[in-house]
Write an enzyme that holds these catalytic residues in place. Structure first.
Site, PDB file in Angstrom:
ATOM      1  N   ARG A   1      -8.902  69.279  -9.942  1.00  0.00           N
ATOM      2  CA  ARG A   1      -8.367  68.308 -10.557  1.00  0.00           C
ATOM      3  C   ARG A   1      -7.934  66.879  -9.313  1.00  0.00           C
ATOM      4  O   ARG A   1      -9.013  67.380  -8.562  1.00  0.00           O
ATOM      5  CB  ARG A   1      -6.605  68.611 -10.526  1.00  0.00           C
ATOM      6  CG  ARG A   1      -6.600  69.658 -11.356  1.00  0.00           C
ATOM      7  CD  ARG A   1      -4.345  70.049 -11.291  1.00  0.00           C
ATOM      8  NE  ARG A   1      -4.154  71.523 -12.360  1.00  0.00           N
ATOM      9  CZ  ARG A   1      -4.409  72.367 -12.791  1.00  0.00           C
ATOM     10  NH1 ARG A   1      -4.907  72.787 -11.616  1.00  0.00           N
ATOM     11  NH2 ARG A   1      -4.082  73.311 -13.941  1.00  0.00           N
TER      12      ARG A   1
ATOM     13  N   LYS B   1      -1.919  73.621  -8.879  1.00  0.00           N
ATOM     14  CA  LYS B   1      -0.112  72.789  -9.453  1.00  0.00           C
ATOM     15  C   LYS B   1       0.672  74.807  -9.347  1.00  0.00           C
ATOM     16  O   LYS B   1      -0.309  76.459  -9.347  1.00  0.00           O
ATOM     17  CB  LYS B   1      -0.491  72.845 -10.920  1.00  0.00           C
ATOM     18  CG  LYS B   1      -0.745  71.698 -11.468  1.00  0.00           C
ATOM     19  CD  LYS B   1      -0.073  71.168 -13.211  1.00  0.00           C
ATOM     20  CE  LYS B   1      -0.889  70.162 -13.607  1.00  0.00           C
ATOM     21  NZ  LYS B   1      -0.570  69.905 -14.852  1.00  0.00           N
TER      22      LYS B   1
ATOM     23  N   HIS C   1     -10.085  62.773 -13.992  1.00  0.00           N
ATOM     24  CA  HIS C   1      -8.971  63.587 -15.174  1.00  0.00           C
ATOM     25  C   HIS C   1     -10.836  63.659 -16.820  1.00  0.00           C
ATOM     26  O   HIS C   1     -10.713  64.514 -16.789  1.00  0.00           O
ATOM     27  CB  HIS C   1      -7.961  63.549 -15.718  1.00  0.00           C
ATOM     28  CG  HIS C   1      -7.456  64.342 -15.981  1.00  0.00           C
ATOM     29  ND1 HIS C   1      -6.852  65.815 -15.462  1.00  0.00           N
ATOM     30  CD2 HIS C   1      -6.895  64.528 -17.399  1.00  0.00           C
ATOM     31  CE1 HIS C   1      -6.175  66.700 -15.911  1.00  0.00           C
ATOM     32  NE2 HIS C   1      -5.908  65.756 -17.620  1.00  0.00           N
TER      33      HIS C   1
ATOM     34  N   ARG D   1     -13.414  66.180 -15.201  1.00  0.00           N
ATOM     35  CA  ARG D   1     -12.393  66.986 -15.701  1.00  0.00           C
ATOM     36  C   ARG D   1     -12.591  67.510 -16.864  1.00  0.00           C
ATOM     37  O   ARG D   1     -13.233  69.219 -17.045  1.00  0.00           O
ATOM     38  CB  ARG D   1     -11.466  67.877 -14.641  1.00  0.00           C
ATOM     39  CG  ARG D   1     -10.616  68.744 -15.259  1.00  0.00           C
ATOM     40  CD  ARG D   1      -9.196  68.247 -14.309  1.00  0.00           C
ATOM     41  NE  ARG D   1      -8.080  69.867 -15.325  1.00  0.00           N
ATOM     42  CZ  ARG D   1      -7.989  71.015 -13.833  1.00  0.00           C
ATOM     43  NH1 ARG D   1      -8.708  71.128 -12.908  1.00  0.00           N
ATOM     44  NH2 ARG D   1      -7.244  71.433 -14.936  1.00  0.00           N
TER      45      ARG D   1
ATOM     46  N   HIS E   1      -5.091  76.600 -15.571  1.00  0.00           N
ATOM     47  CA  HIS E   1      -4.024  76.654 -17.099  1.00  0.00           C
ATOM     48  C   HIS E   1      -3.870  78.045 -16.841  1.00  0.00           C
ATOM     49  O   HIS E   1      -4.477  78.842 -16.731  1.00  0.00           O
ATOM     50  CB  HIS E   1      -5.029  76.305 -18.111  1.00  0.00           C
ATOM     51  CG  HIS E   1      -5.270  74.999 -18.533  1.00  0.00           C
ATOM     52  ND1 HIS E   1      -6.829  74.653 -19.239  1.00  0.00           N
ATOM     53  CD2 HIS E   1      -5.612  74.013 -17.452  1.00  0.00           C
ATOM     54  CE1 HIS E   1      -6.851  73.344 -19.208  1.00  0.00           C
ATOM     55  NE2 HIS E   1      -6.376  72.619 -18.350  1.00  0.00           N
TER      56      HIS E   1
ATOM     57  N   TYR F   1      -9.908  72.238 -25.948  1.00  0.00           N
ATOM     58  CA  TYR F   1     -10.872  71.739 -25.781  1.00  0.00           C
ATOM     59  C   TYR F   1     -12.270  72.161 -27.209  1.00  0.00           C
ATOM     60  O   TYR F   1     -13.232  71.842 -27.504  1.00  0.00           O
ATOM     61  CB  TYR F   1     -12.065  72.241 -24.904  1.00  0.00           C
ATOM     62  CG  TYR F   1     -11.366  72.057 -23.339  1.00  0.00           C
ATOM     63  CD1 TYR F   1     -11.935  70.283 -23.337  1.00  0.00           C
ATOM     64  CD2 TYR F   1     -10.500  71.870 -22.495  1.00  0.00           C
ATOM     65  CE1 TYR F   1     -11.093  69.621 -22.005  1.00  0.00           C
ATOM     66  CE2 TYR F   1     -10.118  71.470 -21.796  1.00  0.00           C
ATOM     67  CZ  TYR F   1     -10.649  69.988 -21.364  1.00  0.00           C
ATOM     68  OH  TYR F   1      -9.620  69.883 -20.159  1.00  0.00           O
TER      69      TYR F   1
END
Length: 293
Positions: free
Chosen positions: A146, A170, A235, A238, A261, A270
């Site tokens: 990220r 995150k 992004h 990524r 994630h 995806y």
């Protein structure tokens, strides 16, 4: 409103301490809760009937915004109930918009190759900014970082001969991501331009490179490669990392771990951008496929 502010402060303290929410997440929650308080008059005493009015209050907002605000309120009311600050939870009356999650923008492998060729040509001069930009590109596409993870890397974060990189993502969660030998080489070349006393791998002023500046750099690199700048961002690179790995046969659970994630559902998007490979896989591997008989 004063009571609401105290409740929101307690909620955000919990989110920071127990959920490890970042400053950006906490600011977003505060903004959404403050706006809801303005619409309702009071969060602490709002009834189900009061909350149900938010559907019409938010009618002009994008479904994604309504979904985000509703999610913030659900978590907030759940917190009040758990803490005994309310005896009921009116969140069932919140609007639940239906919307299709947009597919991520991606670059094909040829476009990524062109970006690398242009970046490598510039870095061959040894000029500091060009060397830095190549290192940024290698880490964005090669490791799927990220933007915030990349710019926040410490100076010693990439170690020679070490095939993994520890990043803080995150919720302050740490994870290991692979780093290619070519990315290591690009970073080592860049470190020759970074003072030994620097705290960050990509320093800028008194801190590190900002995400906004990274965005600008990536767009300029796209333009150098003859790609429309508005199609490219950190992004998007990524997303390209994830999509191209999936095309190469990567397992979805492995991809989830690499991307950091928390929920596999986030990674599953995806599968929608790689439908051609899935059709080819079924035709080649399914027992009833013509070629298998």
């Amino acid at each position: 409103m004063a009571d609401d502010r105290a409740l929101v402060d307690r909620f955000l303290d919990m989110m920071a301490a127990e959920a490890g929410a970042s400053k950006h997440t906490l600011a977003a929650y505060r903004n959404d809760l403050d706006r809801a308080a303005e619409a309702l008059g009071s969060l602490g005493t709002a009834s189900s009937d009061d909350v149900s009015r938010l559907g019409s209050e938010w009618a002009e907002l994008a479904p994604s915004t309504v979904a985000r605000r509703s999610a913030a309120l659900r978590r907030f009311f759940g917190f009040l109930l758990d803490e005994g600050l309310r005896s009921d939870d009116p969140s069932a009356a919140l609007p639940r918009p239906r919307f299709e999650r947009p597919l991520p923008r991606i670059l094909d492998e040829d476009e990524v190759r062109r970006m690398f060729e242009a970046a490598e040509d510039r870095a061959a001069s040894g000029e500091g900014t060009a060397v830095r930009n190549l290192a940024l590109l290698e880490l964005l596409y090669g490791s799927g970082l990220r933007a915030s993870e990349l710019v926040g890397l410490p100076r010693g974060g990439v170690r020679p001969g070490q095939p993994f990189l520890m990043v803080r993502g995150k919720g302050s969660k740490e994870r290991l991501v692979p780093i290619s030998t070519r990315a290591q080489a690009a970073v080592q070349q860049w470190l020759e331009h970074v003072g030994s006393s620097a705290l960050w791998l990509f320093p800028s002023g008194k801190s590190h490179l900002s995400r906004v500046r990274l965005f600008q750099i990536v767009r300029a690199m796209a333009a150098d490669a003859g790609i429309a700048p508005d199609r490219v961002s950190p992004h998007v690179l990524r997303h390209a990392f994830a999509t191209h790995l999936l095309s190469g046969g990567a397992d979805l659970r492995v991809l989830q771990s690499l991307l950091g994630h928390a929920d596999i559902a986030t990674t599953q998007i995806y599968t929608h951008v790689d439908s051609a490979r899935l059709v080819e896989l079924v035709n080649a591997r399914h027992p009833l496929a013509t070629g298998a008989r």
